[in-house]
Scaffold this motif. Structure first.
Motif, mmCIF file in Angstrom:
data_model
loop_
_atom_site.group_PDB
_atom_site.id
_atom_site.type_symbol
_atom_site.label_atom_id
_atom_site.label_comp_id
_atom_site.label_asym_id
_atom_site.label_seq_id
_atom_site.Cartn_x
_atom_site.Cartn_y
_atom_site.Cartn_z
ATOM 1 N N UNK B 252 53.439 46.471 45.907
ATOM 2 C CA UNK B 252 55.558 46.743 46.705
ATOM 3 C C UNK B 252 56.234 45.936 45.429
ATOM 4 N N UNK B 253 55.780 44.523 45.669
ATOM 5 C CA UNK B 253 56.458 43.679 44.709
ATOM 6 C C UNK B 253 56.664 43.728 43.555
ATOM 7 N N UNK B 255 56.021 46.944 41.408
ATOM 8 C CA UNK B 255 56.673 48.324 40.792
ATOM 9 C C UNK B 255 57.953 47.808 41.566
ATOM 10 N N UNK B 256 58.242 46.965 42.564
ATOM 11 C CA UNK B 256 59.966 46.749 42.629
ATOM 12 C C UNK B 256 59.866 46.203 40.603
ATOM 13 N N UNK B 257 59.151 44.678 40.657
ATOM 14 C CA UNK B 257 59.338 44.033 39.221
ATOM 15 C C UNK B 257 59.608 44.643 37.910
ATOM 16 N N UNK B 260 63.096 47.067 38.119
ATOM 17 C CA UNK B 260 63.685 46.057 37.394
ATOM 18 C C UNK B 260 63.652 45.937 35.996
ATOM 19 N N UNK B 261 62.405 45.441 34.909
ATOM 20 C CA UNK B 261 62.697 45.062 34.204
ATOM 21 C C UNK B 261 62.873 46.627 33.594
ATOM 22 N N UNK B 269 55.578 41.578 28.200
ATOM 23 C CA UNK B 269 55.079 40.557 28.818
ATOM 24 C C UNK B 269 53.143 40.298 28.113
ATOM 25 N N UNK B 314 53.050 41.529 33.854
ATOM 26 C CA UNK B 314 54.147 41.287 34.242
ATOM 27 C C UNK B 314 54.698 40.882 35.785
ATOM 28 N N UNK B 315 53.686 41.396 36.351
ATOM 29 C CA UNK B 315 53.588 40.201 37.867
ATOM 30 C C UNK B 315 54.538 38.893 37.667
ATOM 31 N N UNK B 316 53.520 38.117 37.017
ATOM 32 C CA UNK B 316 54.016 36.573 36.809
ATOM 33 C C UNK B 316 55.426 36.235 35.848
ATOM 34 N N UNK B 317 55.508 37.236 35.071
ATOM 35 C CA UNK B 317 56.520 36.918 33.946
ATOM 36 C C UNK B 317 55.977 36.680 32.610
ATOM 37 N N UNK B 373 53.648 27.350 38.366
ATOM 38 C CA UNK B 373 54.669 28.904 38.686
ATOM 39 C C UNK B 373 53.705 29.956 39.269
ATOM 40 N N UNK B 377 53.753 32.406 42.729
ATOM 41 C CA UNK B 377 53.801 33.950 41.924
ATOM 42 C C UNK B 377 52.354 34.493 43.300
ATOM 43 N N UNK B 380 54.021 34.087 46.826
ATOM 44 C CA UNK B 380 54.773 34.991 47.337
ATOM 45 C C UNK B 380 54.433 36.323 47.356
#
Lengths: 404, 404
Positions: B252-253, B255-257, B260-261, B269, B314-317, B373, B377, B380
């Motif tokens: 779910x996180x 997906x939102x990320x 958002x991109x 990434x 992508x998740x960690x940026x 970092x 991630x 969190x």
């Protein structure tokens, strides 16, 4: 046909809103009530309790004839931007008047205040600037500066009241743009913004209603404060998705997003003022729930609402650069209409200044793209699977009003 | 004191890992077994089942003397980068040898293969390039090219086997850098990577164990496949956090990320190959759960593991730019040690090439900052409240081995 406009959030729709819509129609003598409504994110910087389609449905079942979506950039903006966007849309759709609820209850004091502040702009701004330097919040600084200008003259609007402030910004937006739209106001009979539900009254604030729902877990008890159709729509929404929108629900995602950005990069997002980015980042590191998280950030200077607006923009990824790139709305996105509303729109067709957009696919500018994006972010935050809903949901059409 | 190195993930630790650690000690004749272990994210591009501290504890209770964290940039890299980082750290810490499990079971075929591929580099790369053009996956292309070079000669390693491939990369990393470290291999007796748990055996794959846990909801049934201390650590982890790590949990996180991109920005990434960004974005729009989401993306060309690595970044940026900015590890982050391990580190102090870092606060370069970092991630994503854990957790110290 004559239309009047109202500017709303319906988060959720309650008896105070019903009264507002009825009084607007009466006071303006209009045949049609047009609501400009925030979309998935709201002016206080939070995800809506129920999605925009559900809130539109509640509006149409309770005295509103046309619902137009206020674009994200205005809906989540500071009061003056919120007002600018909304009044611009009402003027564009041909509303003869707009009518807002205020603590003041009469329009003259607002007009006097507008004349005064226009005439003494420079002094007013100097006073605000001085007040800010003392470390007080922006709303408080405005209020102090205003009081210094008006003295004890009772002929001016009391701009320490939240609805009076919004109302003032509506008038300012209309006057500054020399719009033809006529301002009207009605006395607010609703509870104050943060008042808890009082079961001896039949009007409660939307905040109080949401709180009561989250705490008591039942919408039925709220039936004194909300029209039956409104409760029914909310129940359907909850049955479908199993939840309502709130920062508490969105926070695990927001937190991960904040941590993914470095503090340095948080400054990119709209409304994030220099210096607060570290506070936001450190609070996210420490807290797994929203209330203790925001408690670490908000202060006299950075009010809860202001911080929530920053968080909304961080969550959706909306930057200062984007915020600065928008000038005025270039479309009217139709969320729904009654039979009366449809007649009005049909009759007015040639007089409506902006394209009336019924489908997301027809939004072809950056502002419209942002509305779609914000809707995705809301639906994803809610854990809703099919985001295509933003594209596939047609405007809600209510053929005839249900008997009350 | 003589040390041998092993390269591990322990996701989670099971009897196959116990056997590997024991055999590495035996085969190398070493007094000390040093494990280089992935941190919070793993080589197959996924969040770890349990955090790195728990996995370190499992290692030290089951035959490993020192655990060093493999930095994020290597731990989540392609096999060759994963190998480079790990072998570099083992050489730096003074391991006389390293020992990997392989399907091959003997070291000579690997050495022969290395000599062959080094001598025929250009031809090998041409063959791979040709194979890729036919649309097959990268691993398959490597394998076809390799087969074309070796023909039916049985003196070479069979590089169609997953553990042989990794082993080959370890040897390549050691040889290319002219490291002193001596390669050793043992025959793998574990189940194949994806084999389900077979209750007649006492060795199951980590994948099978995780699957069995998620499906059956009990660790006790797995006691045939895992040392008791390992189960105990996992149970404690689950009691504390109420969950284990998985993409299903993080989705779910994620997906939102992704939403958002914008697709355009997803290309920034690491590992996100041109053209796949739209597929990832569209899949996120449609799916609220991880399995149907990844099913829409993976293909012959983009294997599940490869896509998962993209998703991890992508998740960690973590961007291409960051990936390209790293050359080699500049620290050894100590996660834990036994008494024996401590003696070794003390005795070797002057011979260890890189600074031995016990506390996150002492990580002062970009690669170390990235490890912190990535840990944030992960924590969190798990919904863990206090991310300070990354700073406050000291290396695990096991005074004496528990009786088995």
């Amino acid at each position: 046909m004559k239309a009047t406009g109202i500017i709303v959030e319906y988060n959720p729709f309650h008896n105070g809103h019903l009264y507002h819509a009825e009084q607007a129609r009466k006071k303006s003598g209009a045949d049609v009530v047009i609501a400009v409504m925030s979309g998935q994110f709201l002016q206080r910087g939070e995800p809506a309790f129920a999605d925009k389609w559900t809130r539109c449905e509640m509006a149409l079942q309770n005295g509103v004839d046309v619902v137009i979506e206020l674009p994200y950039v205005y809906a989540t903006g500071q009061a003056s931007d919120f007002a600018k966007g909304a009044i611009h849309l009402l003027e564009a759709i041909g509303s003869e008047s707009f009518c807002f609820g205020s603590e003041q209850g009469a329009i003259e004091p607002f007009l006097n205040s507008y004349a005064l502040l226009t005439a003494h702009r420079a002094e007013y701004e100097r006073l605000i600037h001085e007040a800010i330097q003392t470390g007080i919040s922006y709303p408080k600084a405005l209020n102090n500066a205003y009081k210094a200008l008006t003295g004890s003259d009772a002929g001016f609007a009391d701009l320490s009241q939240p609805n009076n402030i919004l109302g003032y910004h509506y008038i300012e937006a209309a006057k500054n743009n020399r719009f033809a739209i006529r301002p009207l106001t009605i006395q607010r009979i609703a509870a104050n913004y943060h008042d808890p539900v009082n079961k001896d009254l039949t009007i409660a604030s939307a905040t109080g209603i949401r709180k009561a729902f989250f705490e008591e877990g039942s919408l039925e008890e709220l039936s004194r404060f909300m029209p039956a159709a409104s409760i029914h729509s909310l129940v359907s929404f909850h049955e479908l998705h199993g939840r309502f929108g709130s920062w508490e629900l969105f926070y695990p995602k927001l937190r991960t997003i904040i941590l993914r950005e470095r503090p340095e990069s948080l400054k990119r997002f709209a409304e994030v003022t220099e210096g607060i980015e570290n506070l936001i980042f450190e609070a996210a590191k420490k807290e797994a729930y929203f209330e203790p998280f925001i408690a670490r950030i908000k202060s006299k200077r950075f009010t809860r609402t202001r911080v929530q607006r920053m968080l909304t923009h961080i969550y959706t990824g909306f930057t200062w650069e984007q915020l600065r790139s928008f000038e005025k709305p270039a479309y009217l996105r139709l969320l729904g209409m009654t039979e009366t509303g449809r007649h009005y729109l049909h009759a007015q067709k040639k007089n409506i200044e902006l394209p009336l957009v019924s489908r997301a696919a027809d939004l072809n500018d950056a502002m419209g793209g942002l509305d779609i994006h914000a809707s995705y972010m809301y639906l994803s935050g809610m854990g809703i699977s099919d985001l295509q809903k933003e594209y596939s949901t047609p405007p809600f059409y209510l053929a005839s009003k249900p008997a009350k």
